[in-house]
Design an enzyme around this catalytic site. Structure first.
Site, short mmCIF file in Angstrom:
data_model
loop_
_atom_site.label_atom_id
_atom_site.label_comp_id
_atom_site.label_asym_id
_atom_site.label_seq_id
_atom_site.Cartn_x
_atom_site.Cartn_y
_atom_site.Cartn_z
N PHE A 158 37.38 -24.13 -6.47
CA PHE A 158 38.45 -23.64 -6.04
C PHE A 158 39.24 -24.36 -5.21
O PHE A 158 40.57 -23.68 -4.65
CB PHE A 158 38.21 -22.04 -5.27
CG PHE A 158 37.35 -21.12 -6.18
CD1 PHE A 158 37.65 -20.48 -6.89
CD2 PHE A 158 35.85 -21.01 -5.67
CE1 PHE A 158 37.16 -19.39 -7.63
CE2 PHE A 158 35.15 -20.40 -6.47
CZ PHE A 158 35.75 -19.37 -7.55
N CYS A 161 45.99 -26.08 -13.80
CA CYS A 161 45.07 -24.93 -13.72
C CYS A 161 45.63 -23.59 -14.07
O CYS A 161 45.31 -23.02 -15.04
CB CYS A 161 44.51 -24.80 -12.15
SG CYS A 161 43.31 -26.07 -11.91
P1 NAD Z 1 40.85 -34.86 -14.94
O1 NAD Z 1 41.35 -34.86 -16.05
O2 NAD Z 1 41.77 -35.02 -13.66
O3 NAD Z 1 39.63 -35.33 -14.70
C1 NAD Z 1 38.55 -35.17 -15.86
C2 NAD Z 1 37.98 -36.58 -15.84
O4 NAD Z 1 36.72 -36.36 -16.85
C3 NAD Z 1 38.77 -37.76 -16.39
O5 NAD Z 1 38.56 -38.61 -15.75
C4 NAD Z 1 37.94 -37.94 -17.96
O6 NAD Z 1 38.26 -39.30 -18.12
C5 NAD Z 1 36.66 -37.36 -17.55
N1 NAD Z 1 35.83 -37.20 -18.65
C6 NAD Z 1 36.08 -36.63 -19.60
N2 NAD Z 1 35.04 -36.36 -20.48
C7 NAD Z 1 34.06 -37.31 -19.94
C8 NAD Z 1 32.79 -37.34 -20.30
N3 NAD Z 1 32.01 -37.16 -21.41
N4 NAD Z 1 31.99 -38.03 -19.45
C9 NAD Z 1 32.45 -38.43 -18.52
N5 NAD Z 1 33.73 -38.27 -17.77
C10 NAD Z 1 34.47 -37.77 -18.70
O7 NAD Z 1 40.67 -32.82 -14.53
P2 NAD Z 1 40.46 -32.17 -13.38
O8 NAD Z 1 41.83 -31.87 -12.88
O9 NAD Z 1 39.62 -32.87 -12.38
O10 NAD Z 1 39.84 -30.77 -13.75
C11 NAD Z 1 38.56 -30.85 -14.22
C12 NAD Z 1 38.06 -29.48 -14.31
O11 NAD Z 1 37.92 -28.79 -13.04
C13 NAD Z 1 38.90 -28.65 -15.24
O12 NAD Z 1 38.18 -27.78 -15.98
C14 NAD Z 1 39.86 -27.86 -14.36
O13 NAD Z 1 40.33 -26.56 -15.03
C15 NAD Z 1 38.86 -27.65 -13.09
N6 NAD Z 1 39.68 -27.40 -11.94
C16 NAD Z 1 40.61 -28.13 -11.58
C17 NAD Z 1 41.26 -28.04 -10.22
C18 NAD Z 1 42.64 -28.76 -10.00
O14 NAD Z 1 42.96 -28.52 -8.98
N7 NAD Z 1 42.73 -29.90 -10.56
C19 NAD Z 1 40.89 -27.03 -9.40
C20 NAD Z 1 39.89 -26.10 -9.90
C21 NAD Z 1 39.04 -26.44 -10.88
#
Ligand code: NAD
Length: 429
Positions: free
Chosen positions: A152, A260
């Site tokens: 969150f 998000c």
């Molecule tokens: P992001 O795109 O910043 O990071 C995702 C990372 O995962 C990337 O660096 C990508 O290269 C890596 N990746 C993808 N496939 C991979 C694999 N098979 N092995 C290793 N690495 C891999 O995304 P984020 O903003 O960190 O969001 C991640 C998740 O968390 C999403 O589901 C999002 O909805 C959720 N989330 C995001 C937030 C936010 O504020 N950004 C808050 C809560 C939840």
């Protein structure tokens, strides 16, 4: 505990660094070699207040490291967190391809036992789906459990949120899984919500959809306020003192953006559709949010009559202050709408310009907010950066062709702006 975090983005990097800060030994893994190389030499791929400090500190004390070698990280870990991205498909559904790939790779790397904790935001039922994938690829004799552990944190205060979460949700099917995750979080002072995986996944979507609803609700009120000559800021203040309502997420303006709320609202609406339910309220929330971005362009058109060939300054590109994240930022839609109407764009953001350059072309990016306003027929404030609150407005007015300000975040006082000689328009007042 020895932890692996798969996916080193906004959530994975912050979570990994914060787990290390709490005393665990963490390897953050990513398939993006450039990102991992940057981190290995101490450079941050994202901007997040306080992140660089805790990364540096925990790398030095060897509690935190970065790798592209998933197999090695997983084989040594007792808990593996999945933090990969789950973007929208064109129909709004969450794209689970990265989660699938991560689950398969993790399965192939587990030597004895691992708890797989999913912190990515995933459709309800994904926990069961991950279980099927891992069961298919795990080697004989090795075992695992799956938990849903939604995240969150808010970008802009992610480190603070990750170290002091409002609650920790654990969605699990076995006592063993619950106990291991409780141990991971033993150093945290936050209420625990322990439930099954499906309910846990729903908690995350329901939370984001509710916050998006609050924003669209106040934007609808703002629209009405404009019609009846009321002030939405005062309305929100008067509402917010009611503890049942609260002050948060009652800021009228350009609506929500980021990686998000838009994607999660669409995904929940799609989940409802697939289950034969028409989630009317959520669809309206999404529509209202879209309209806010159209309305800002209408406001400019109303102030300038004809916008074709004119230059407009955009102040703020990030989807909110204190982050460089421009994913689904209002600025992108606004720039696209204006450019398609023949407008030339100048833009400034304290830290998000590099990320924006990759997404939007034909924009003149400026060194200072004053440069972005100079020779413009109108300026639109899109992100409420603190730095914008103390600008020399007289200097801005003098440098513009026509002193038109559209305040997409209600940063300024309308009366003061009119007194200064601006043609000023906020939202809902
Ligand atoms: P992001 O795109 O910043 O990071 C995702 C990372 O995962 C990337 O660096 C990508 O290269 C890596 N990746 C993808 N496939 C991979 C694999 N098979 N092995 C290793 N690495 C891999 O995304 P984020 O903003 O960190 O969001 C991640 C998740 O968390 C999403 O589901 C999002 O909805 C959720 N989330 C995001 C937030 C936010 O504020 N950004 C808050 C809560 C939840």
């Amino acid at each position: 505990m020895q932890l692996a975090v798969i996916g080193t983005g906004y959530v994975g990097l912050v979570s990994g660094a914060c787990f290390a800060e709490k005393g665990h030994t963490v390897v953050c893994v990513d398939i993006n070699t450039k990102k991992i190389e940057m981190l290995k030499i101490g450079r941050m791929p994202i901007y997040e207040p306080g992140l660089e400090e805790i990364v540096r500190k925990n790398v030095t004390s060897k509690k935190l490291s970065f790798s592209t070698n998933l197999d090695k990280a997983v084989s040594k870990a007792s808990v593996v967190f999945i933090a990969v991205d789950t973007p929208s498909k064109p129909n709004g559904q969450a794209d689970l391809s990265r989660v699938e790939l991560a689950a398969k790779s993790i399965a192939e790397s587990i030597k004895h036992y691992a708890l797989i904790a999913n912190i990515s935001t995933v459709p309800v039922g994904t926990g069961k789906y991950i279980r099927r994938i891992v069961s298919k690829y795990i080697s004989e004799g090795a075992s695992f459990d799956i938990v849903s552990n939604p995240e969150f944190l808010r970008e802009g205060s992610a480190v603070k949120d990750r170290l002091n979460p409002s609650r920790i949700v654990i969605g699990a099917e076995t006592e063993r899984a619950i106990n291991i995750l409780k141990e991971v979080y033993s150093g945290y002072d936050a209420p625990l919500v322990i439930t099954n995986t499906t309910t846990s996944e729903m908690i995350k979507y329901a939370s984001n959809a509710f916050l998006a609803t609050k924003i669209s609700f106040i934007n609808e009120i703002a629209h009405l306020c404009e019609e009846v000559d009321a002030d939405v800021k005062q309305v929100a203040l008067g509402m917010g003192y009611d503890k049942r309502i609260g002050f948060d997420f009652l800021d009228a303006g350009l609506g929500y953006g980021g990686s998000c709320f838009p994607k999660d609202a669409r995904a929940l609406s799609q989940i409802a559709f697939e289950n034969g339910y028409n989630f009317t309220l959520l669809k309206a929330v999404i529509d209202v949010n879209h309209m806010q971005r159209v309305r800002v362009v209408q406001k400019v058109q109303k102030a300038l009559n004809n916008i074709e060939g004119k230059t407009i300054g955009i102040l703020g590109l990030a989807f909110k202050p204190n982050t460089d994240d421009v994913r689904e930022a209002a600025s992108i839609d606004i720039i696209n709408y204006l450019q398609s109407a023949g407008v030339k764009i100048k833009a400034y953001d304290p830290i998000a310009m590099d990320k924006m350059r990759d997404l939007v072309s034909n924009v003149s990016y400026c060194e200072t907010p004053y440069d972005a306003c100079r020779d413009c027929s109108a300026v639109i404030f899109v992100t409420e950066w603190d730095e914008f609150k103390n600008l020399d407005l007289e200097r801005i007015k003098q440098s513009m062709i026509t002193p038109v300000v559209i305040d997409g975040r209600n940063i300024f006082d309308p009366k003061q702006m009119h007194d200064l000689g601006f043609t000023y328009s906020g939202f809902g007042r």
